[in-house]
Structure formats: structure tokens, C-alpha cells
Scaffold this motif. Structure first.
Motif, PDB file in Angstrom:
ATOM      1  N   ASN A  38      73.975 -62.883  -1.508  1.00 29.87           N
ATOM      2  CA  ASN A  38      72.529 -62.675  -1.583  1.00 29.87           C
ATOM      3  C   ASN A  38      71.848 -63.706  -0.695  1.00 29.87           C
ATOM      4  OD1 ASN A  38      72.612 -60.588  -3.564  1.00 29.87           O
ATOM      5  ND2 ASN A  38      73.041 -62.133  -5.128  1.00 29.87           N
ATOM      6  N   ILE A  39      70.863 -63.292   0.070  1.00 37.38           N
ATOM      7  CA  ILE A  39      70.175 -64.181   1.008  1.00 37.38           C
ATOM      8  C   ILE A  39      68.777 -64.503   0.507  1.00 37.38           C
ATOM      9  CG2 ILE A  39      69.362 -64.460   3.383  1.00 37.38           C
ATOM     10  CD1 ILE A  39      72.402 -64.361   3.122  1.00 37.38           C
ATOM     11  N   ARG A  40      68.412 -65.794   0.579  1.00 38.13           N
ATOM     12  CA  ARG A  40      67.071 -66.218   0.152  1.00 38.13           C
ATOM     13  C   ARG A  40      66.012 -65.576   1.037  1.00 38.13           C
ATOM     14  NH1 ARG A  40      67.230 -72.705   0.029  1.00 38.13           N
ATOM     15  NH2 ARG A  40      64.983 -72.333  -0.066  1.00 38.13           N
ATOM     16  N   GLU A  41      65.004 -64.996   0.412  1.00 36.37           N
ATOM     17  CA  GLU A  41      63.931 -64.341   1.178  1.00 36.37           C
ATOM     18  C   GLU A  41      63.083 -65.341   1.937  1.00 36.37           C
ATOM     19  OE1 GLU A  41      61.720 -61.908  -1.461  1.00 36.37           O
ATOM     20  OE2 GLU A  41      63.370 -60.523  -1.869  1.00 36.37           O
ATOM     21  N   ASP A  42      63.037 -66.600   1.448  1.00 40.60           N
ATOM     22  CA  ASP A  42      62.221 -67.611   2.122  1.00 40.60           C
ATOM     23  C   ASP A  42      63.023 -68.381   3.163  1.00 40.60           C
ATOM     24  OD1 ASP A  42      63.872 -68.857   0.280  1.00 40.60           O
ATOM     25  OD2 ASP A  42      62.402 -70.396  -0.262  1.00 40.60           O
ATOM     26  N   GLY A  43      64.263 -67.957   3.417  1.00 39.34           N
ATOM     27  CA  GLY A  43      65.110 -68.644   4.388  1.00 39.34           C
ATOM     28  C   GLY A  43      64.849 -68.177   5.803  1.00 39.34           C
ATOM     29  N   PRO A  44      65.609 -68.712   6.767  1.00 45.25           N
ATOM     30  CA  PRO A  44      65.471 -68.300   8.160  1.00 45.25           C
ATOM     31  C   PRO A  44      65.707 -66.799   8.317  1.00 45.25           C
ATOM     32  CG  PRO A  44      66.805 -70.299   7.986  1.00 45.25           C
ATOM     33  CD  PRO A  44      66.605 -69.787   6.596  1.00 45.25           C
ATOM     34  N   TYR A  98      80.094 -65.942  -9.961  1.00 45.91           N
ATOM     35  CA  TYR A  98      80.310 -64.719 -10.744  1.00 45.91           C
ATOM     36  C   TYR A  98      78.993 -64.229 -11.347  1.00 45.91           C
ATOM     37  CZ  TYR A  98      82.352 -61.445 -14.078  1.00 45.91           C
ATOM     38  OH  TYR A  98      82.662 -60.306 -14.782  1.00 45.91           O
ATOM     39  N   ILE A  99      78.222 -65.170 -11.866  1.00 44.40           N
ATOM     40  CA  ILE A  99      76.933 -64.803 -12.469  1.00 44.40           C
ATOM     41  C   ILE A  99      75.974 -64.284 -11.394  1.00 44.40           C
ATOM     42  CG2 ILE A  99      74.888 -65.720 -13.639  1.00 44.40           C
ATOM     43  CD1 ILE A  99      76.789 -67.658 -15.101  1.00 44.40           C
ATOM     44  N   LYS A 100      75.995 -64.923 -10.219  1.00 48.90           N
ATOM     45  CA  LYS A 100      75.103 -64.496  -9.129  1.00 48.90           C
ATOM     46  C   LYS A 100      75.491 -63.122  -8.589  1.00 48.90           C
ATOM     47  CE  LYS A 100      74.272 -69.171  -7.282  1.00 48.90           C
ATOM     48  NZ  LYS A 100      74.606 -70.079  -6.169  1.00 48.90           N
ATOM     49  N   VAL A 101      76.780 -62.961  -8.320  1.00 50.83           N
ATOM     50  CA  VAL A 101      77.245 -61.773  -7.600  1.00 50.83           C
ATOM     51  C   VAL A 101      77.497 -60.590  -8.530  1.00 50.83           C
ATOM     52  CG1 VAL A 101      79.075 -60.845  -6.132  1.00 50.83           C
ATOM     53  CG2 VAL A 101      78.254 -63.183  -5.773  1.00 50.83           C
ATOM     54  N   VAL A 102      78.171 -60.831  -9.648  1.00 46.88           N
ATOM     55  CA  VAL A 102      78.557 -59.740 -10.536  1.00 46.88           C
ATOM     56  C   VAL A 102      77.444 -59.387 -11.513  1.00 46.88           C
ATOM     57  CG1 VAL A 102      80.230 -58.947 -12.250  1.00 46.88           C
ATOM     58  CG2 VAL A 102      80.979 -60.346 -10.319  1.00 46.88           C
ATOM     59  N   GLN A 103      76.855 -60.418 -12.124  1.00 47.07           N
ATOM     60  CA  GLN A 103      75.798 -60.172 -13.101  1.00 47.07           C
ATOM     61  C   GLN A 103      74.414 -60.086 -12.462  1.00 47.07           C
ATOM     62  OE1 GLN A 103      76.118 -62.976 -16.340  1.00 47.07           O
ATOM     63  NE2 GLN A 103      78.151 -62.252 -16.923  1.00 47.07           N
ATOM     64  N   LYS A 104      74.373 -60.282 -11.129  1.00 48.16           N
ATOM     65  CA  LYS A 104      73.132 -60.128 -10.357  1.00 48.16           C
ATOM     66  C   LYS A 104      72.006 -61.037 -10.847  1.00 48.16           C
ATOM     67  CE  LYS A 104      75.209 -56.849  -8.116  1.00 48.16           C
ATOM     68  NZ  LYS A 104      75.748 -57.122  -6.764  1.00 48.16           N
ATOM     69  N   ARG A 105      72.372 -62.266 -11.292  1.00 48.86           N
ATOM     70  CA  ARG A 105      71.361 -63.250 -11.665  1.00 48.86           C
ATOM     71  C   ARG A 105      71.347 -64.308 -10.577  1.00 48.86           C
ATOM     72  NH1 ARG A 105      72.304 -65.921 -17.293  1.00 48.86           N
ATOM     73  NH2 ARG A 105      72.774 -67.837 -16.182  1.00 48.86           N
ATOM     74  N   ASN A 106      70.364 -64.217  -9.687  1.00 49.86           N
ATOM     75  CA  ASN A 106      70.371 -64.973  -8.439  1.00 49.86           C
ATOM     76  C   ASN A 106      70.554 -66.470  -8.596  1.00 49.86           C
ATOM     77  OD1 ASN A 106      70.112 -62.679  -6.905  1.00 49.86           O
ATOM     78  ND2 ASN A 106      67.891 -62.834  -6.692  1.00 49.86           N
TER      79      ASN A 106
END
Length: 323
Positions: A38-44, A98-106
Motif C-alpha cells: 500500500n502506498i501513502r497518498e501523501d507520499g511522492p 500481515y495486519i496491513k496487507v491481509v487484514q487491510k488495516r493500513n
């Protein structure tokens, strides 16, 4: 047991070969099960095209590191401690990914959960260091003297372990950055381990080989990211090596990039709060600041490599009083 450079070379080759065998198999698997970054929306803006690139590649780094290290563990307490530290922090990173990617909690693990887990691994490390080792005195760079912190040693260890692990974690933000910088730092540890006859020699080789293999797929444009699984594991590796070799005071030299990265975040957050919303850097960690100022990603990574390589040489000169 005598620890020779041949042993380190063998560990490098084993880890490298395991890595280049696993990556072509593991990367398509990560893509298939949609373990994408997942890529930060406020990033480059240049990072938006990286969305969906397979992440959690740190699993490959850890597997190749463990397989290579396994051949040299036996009764080697120092190598086992490095493996424990690497695995312990790698597991925390895996849970976060795992929480970020699988459970979609950024945001992954909550801040208090990360701190509790990092404290637990750090305290376990400190227990083994104090109970089974003799590492209380630390070499002072460019001298033949050692620093004894006495009763402050354990609080110092707690600070340095958690601080280093998170600093390496923050360095992972550009293609090949954390893996390349840490490969240089682990090469420094190889030569110091060899010079002092430390049992850390083969695991330093295993880490170097694993990272060199991973770099073939992590260099720009990256086909896989290591994720927190890899970056926290590398933090555990770096700090445990420094402690066992009695070189924590060398970390600001050989790991200056790590230090600058974490300081840039601290400055950014502190300045933001003090000025009620203003930013000191365009973005933190500092590698993103350079990106937003117009530097190409590959140029920033190369610059950080060169700085680390030079400072590792400076650090090696600083060990003259040890050998």
C-alpha cells in the motif's frame, strides 16, 4: 572453534544461492495471493506506480539467513543470539505486515502493541546477554579504551536495541535502500568478527549473502519489497551484532544513515507539534525529503550507499585499538 574468513565466504554463498532460488518462486506467489504494497497518498507521486508490488519479501531474507546460519550454530552462543534477535524483531514486523496487507488495516499494529512486543524481545535479549555473556564494556572508537556504564548498562541496551531496530525500519523507503545499506554494515561486521575471532562471523556472512541475493530483486525498479518483516529483522541483526562485538558506540558511525533517518522523523514530528502544523522537512524520513526536492530515487540510494561505505571504512579505522 576457529572462525575464519572461509567460513564467512561459505555462509555468504549459501545464503545468496538460497535467496536467488526462493525469490523467483516466492515473488509470483506473493503476487497471486495479493500481498501487495500500500502506498501513502501523501507520499511522492513517483511512488504511486509501486502500489501492488509484492511485499513481505523479508520472509525470504530471514529464511535464507536461517538456512545459512544453521550450518554454523552448534554451540555458538553468539551466533544463536544474533539469530534470536533477527527472528524476534522479524516476527514483530511480520505481524505488522500481515495486519496491513491481509487484514487491510493500513496502520498495522497499534503503537502500544509494537512497543510491548519490542520491549518483550529486547528484555529477552538483555537476559541472555547478561546471563550468558560478558559484553558490559564497550569499545570507544579510535582508542584502546572501553566504556563501562555499570548500572546504566541495561537501560542503555534497552534504548539502543529498540532505537536501532526502528531506525533500520525507517530506512526502508526506497528501492534497495535498507537492503544495500545493511549489506555494507554487515560486511563491516564480517571483518571485525574475523579480526577478533567472534562467533558472529558466520551469521554476519549469512546476512550479507542474503541481502546481496535480495538486492537482485529489490533494486530499482523493485520486484519485491522487504516490508516491516525484513526491515525490523535487519534492525535486530544490526543491533545484536554491535552488542556482541562490543561496538554499540560505533553505530552512529557505521549506521549514520539509520541515525539520520530516525532523527529526521523526530525533528519533523517535534517541529510539527511545536509550530502547530508547519513542517521542517518536505516529508520524513529524510530520503523522501530529497525526493520531493527533485533528486532521483536511484541517486539518493547511491548517495546513501557511498556514505555508508565510507563510514564503514572510517569505523574500521576506529577499531584499531581493539585488535
Amino acid at each position: 572453534m576457529e572462525y575464519t574468513l572461509d567460513m564467512a565466504v561459505l555462509a555468504i554463498l549459501i545464503a545468496f544461492c538460497v535467496n536467488i532460488v526462493l525469490c523467483p518462486v516466492f515473488i509470483p506467489f506473493l503476487t497471486k495471493i495479493k500481498f501487495g504494497q500500500n502506498i501513502r497518498e501523501d507520499g511522492p507521486n513517483s511512488h504511486l506506480k509501486k502500489a501492488g508490488t509484492p511485499t513481505m519479501g523479508g520472509i525470504i531474507i530471514i529464511i535464507s539467513f536461517i538456512i545459512s546460519s544453521f550450518f554454523f550454530l552448534q554451540d555458538n552462543f553468539e551466533a544463536k543470539l544474533v539469530v534470536f534477535s533477527t527472528l524476534g524483531f522479524g516476527l514483530i514486523g511480520f505481524l505488522d505486515d500481515y495486519i496491513k496487507v491481509v487484514q487491510k488495516r493500513n496502520l498495522g499494529l497499534r503503537a502500544y502493541q509494537k512497543i510491548i512486543l519490542q520491549f518483550a524481545v529486547s528484555i529477552a535479549m538483555i537476559y541472555f546477554i547478561v546471563q550468558y555473556g560478558d559484553y558490559e564494556k564497550m569499545h570507544i572508537p579510535f582508542t584502546d579504551k572501553m566504556l563501562d556504564l555499570g548500572g546504566l548498562y541495561i537501560p542503555f541496551l534497552l534504548f539502543i536495541i529498540i532505537g536501532t531496530a526502528n531506525a533500520v525500519n525507517l530506512t526502508d523507503g526506497l528501492d534497495g535502500l535498507a537492503s544495500g545499506v545493511t549489506a555494507l554494515v554487515s560486511t563491516f561486521f564480517i571483518f571485525v568478527s574475523w579480526a577478533v575471532g567472534s562467533g558472529t562471523l558466520p551469521v554476519a556472512g549469512a546476512a550479507t549473502g542474503s541481502l546481496l541475493g535480495f538486492l537482485l530483486f529489490n533494486a530499482h525498479p523493485a520486484k519485491v519489497f522487504m516490508g516491516d518483516t525484513g526491515s525490523l529483522a535487519l534492525g535486530g541483526f544490526v543491533v545484536s551484532m554491535a552488542i556482541i562485538l562490543k561496538l554499540p558506540l560505533f553505530l552512529p558511525i557505521i549506521g549514520l544513515i539509520y541515525v539520520v533517518e530516525v532523527l529526521s522523523v523526530i525533528i519533523q514530528v517535534g517541529y510539527f507539534k511545536a509550530t502547530k502544523g508547519k513542517r521542517f522537512f518536505r516529508m520524513a524520513p529524510i530520503h523522501h525529503h530529497f525526493e520531493l526536492k527533485g533528486m532521483e530515487e536511484t541517486r539518493i540510494v547511491t548517495l546513501f550507499y557511498v556514505i555508508t561505505a565510507i563510514l564503514c571504512l572510517v569505523g574500521y579505522l576506529g577499531t584499531a585499538g581493539i585488535f
